[in-house]
Design an enzyme around this catalytic site. Structure first.
Site, PDB file in Angstrom:
ATOM      1  N   CYS A   1      16.008 -26.289 -21.896  1.00  0.00           N
ATOM      2  CA  CYS A   1      14.998 -25.902 -22.882  1.00  0.00           C
ATOM      3  C   CYS A   1      13.649 -25.564 -22.267  1.00  0.00           C
ATOM      4  CB  CYS A   1      14.823 -27.022 -23.910  1.00  0.00           C
ATOM      5  SG  CYS A   1      16.366 -27.590 -24.621  1.00  0.00           S
TER       6      CYS A   1
ATOM      7  N   HIS B   1       6.764 -28.915 -28.349  1.00  0.00           N
ATOM      8  CA  HIS B   1       8.183 -28.623 -28.147  1.00  0.00           C
ATOM      9  C   HIS B   1       9.019 -29.085 -29.335  1.00  0.00           C
ATOM     10  CE1 HIS B   1      12.071 -28.202 -26.295  1.00  0.00           C
ATOM     11  NE2 HIS B   1      12.284 -29.502 -26.218  1.00  0.00           N
TER      12      HIS B   1
ATOM     13  N   HIS C   1      15.693 -23.870 -32.778  1.00  0.00           N
ATOM     14  CA  HIS C   1      15.508 -24.130 -31.350  1.00  0.00           C
ATOM     15  C   HIS C   1      16.213 -23.038 -30.556  1.00  0.00           C
ATOM     16  CE1 HIS C   1      14.870 -25.891 -27.594  1.00  0.00           C
ATOM     17  NE2 HIS C   1      15.592 -26.990 -27.682  1.00  0.00           N
TER      18      HIS C   1
END
Length: 435
Positions: free
Chosen positions: A217, A358, A397
């Site tokens: 990520c 995030h 995401h």
């Protein structure tokens, strides 16, 4: 082989003798690295909100959401029989996703243009997203180098999280059916993550650094930060940087379902499924897309009259060294990353106005991230002077593309808050992103 081995042994012995002798003292110190500032001059996006920066940004600030209910057709199992497809879809515990809208209308990703042609057989979807974004970003920056030296001083830094899993699934099916001779000769070039950067560099003839980060990520953030350092060190004057991802397929979704990472409580309410920092969050919504920005050395940008969106001041990295998926309770990894970014930027924590978090909408991750932000910014975080948010409520995401897309949203927030782009440096923002 024996001759080659002897040569290697001699080489190693030579290195050992060199390192143990004072001969290195005869060399002068490396030349000092000049202070080169890095600015953003171009943007390109493909997101679940739409294709293009303008479409994605407008839908974001209008409070729209790019998350929808999954259908069996989204799983990319065209070569499988209907019964297998139905059973696979039924066994998925999460049935919502943030999917890039496709079609030929404005704001849609045109598959016919970027994927479905004979000349593009080596281009998987995540690569096509990168090519589309690079086209927009370079045009936005008005940087399409033609001179040889300009091409040699322009590089590419595009990473991805997991590449094209759907191609791997199709290849595995051929093995099971004992039809391996039907495997496409383009199978390997389609799944290699570095091929996104490779295709962009080949399309425009860019011979500067060619880099592909694969750090889950954090990929998009690392790709941008690494590119900035390449400009800092003088390896390039211009870099196309960001992340790309295409994960809406059966195996990718199934894998994250099995790890219990995805949202499952809101399968009938897709636009409520991704809820960072909310008490009702139960996992992230898987998404796809790409975000690329053109980074440029400040003097190079000003001399050619480029539009400057923002300056990239600081870049911090860290590792939790704790667990394969869970951060430590004290948020030390995130704290170190933010502190290092601030230290490099020369900006004090109290001067930061906005943090793009995030936060993926997971119960544990969001909580620990909030603690880390409080630890770094102290009273500034609770005073009302510091704004922070996660845009994943609108996009889901995007895994390897997340950091890059959210960096662009942060840049656009700064850009639109300042009418006079020449005064963008007066804004006290810093982009902080970690994994």
């Amino acid at each position: 082989m024996i001759i080659a081995r002897r040569k290697v042994i001699r080489l190693l012995l030579g290195l050992r003798q060199f390192s143990s002798s004072p001969a290195f003292q005869c060399f002068n110190a490396p030349p000092p690295i000049p202070q080169r500032r890095v600015v953003v001059t171009g943007l390109g996006m493909v997101t679940p909100l739409g294709c293009g920066v303008e479409t994605s940004w407008k839908r974001l600030i209008n409070g729209e959401c790019g998350i929808r209910v999954l259908s069996p057709e989204d799983l990319k199992m065209n070569d499988f029989d209907q019964d297998t497809l139905s059973q696979t879809f039924q066994q998925l515990t999460s049935k919502v996703a943030a999917v890039v809208p496709t079609g030929s209308a404005d704001g849609e990703f045109n598959e016919k243009l970027w994927i479905h042609s004979r000349d593009q057989r080596s281009i998987a979807r995540f690569i096509a997203y990168a090519l589309c974004c690079a086209d927009e970003a370079l045009k936005d920056a008005n940087w399409l180098p033609e001179e040889r030296k300009e091409k040699q001083r322009t590089g590419v830094s595009i990473g991805g999280g997991i590449g094209s899993i759907s191609d791997i699934l199709d290849a595995a099916k051929l093995i099971c059916e004992k039809r391996l001779r039907r495997l496409s000769p383009f199978f390997i070039p389609r799944i290699l993550i570095n091929m996104a950067a490779g295709h962009v560099s080949m399309k425009y003839g860019l011979q500067g650094p060619n880099h592909a980060s694969v750090t889950a990520c954090a990929t998009g953030a690392h790709s941008i930060g690494d590119a900035a350092r390449m400009i800092h060190f003088g390896d390039a004057d211009v870099m196309i940087a960001g992340g790309t991802e295409s994960t809406i397929d059966a195996l990718s979704i199934a894998g994250f379902c099995r790890s219990r990472a995805l949202a499952t409580k809101y399968n009938m309410l897709p636009q409520e499924a991704s809820r960072p920092f909310d008490s009702g969050r139960d996992g992230f919504v898987i998404g796809e897309g790409c975000g690329l920005m053109v980074l440029e050395e400040l003097t190079h940008a000003t001399e050619r009259g480029a539009k400057i969106y923002a300056e990239l001041r600081g870049y911090g990295m860290s590792g939790d060294a704790h667990h394969i998926t869970q951060p430590p309770d004290n948020g030390e990894g995130a704290i170190l990353s933010m502190q290092r970014a601030l230290e490099q930027s020369g900006i004090h924590a109290d001067q930061v106005d906005y943090v793009n978090a995030h936060a993926t909408s997971t119960p544990l991750g969001d909580l620990i991230e909030a603690k880390a932000i409080k630890a770094v910014f102290s009273d500034h975080a609770s005073s009302g002077a510091l704004a922070f948010s996660s845009t994943k409520g609108a996009t889901g995401h995007l895994l390897g593309a997340a950091g890059a897309v959210e960096a662009i949203f942060t840049v656009l927030a700064m850009h639109h808050l300042q009418e006079d782009a020449d005064k963008i440096c007066s804004l006290k923002f810093i982009w902080l992103w970690w994994n």
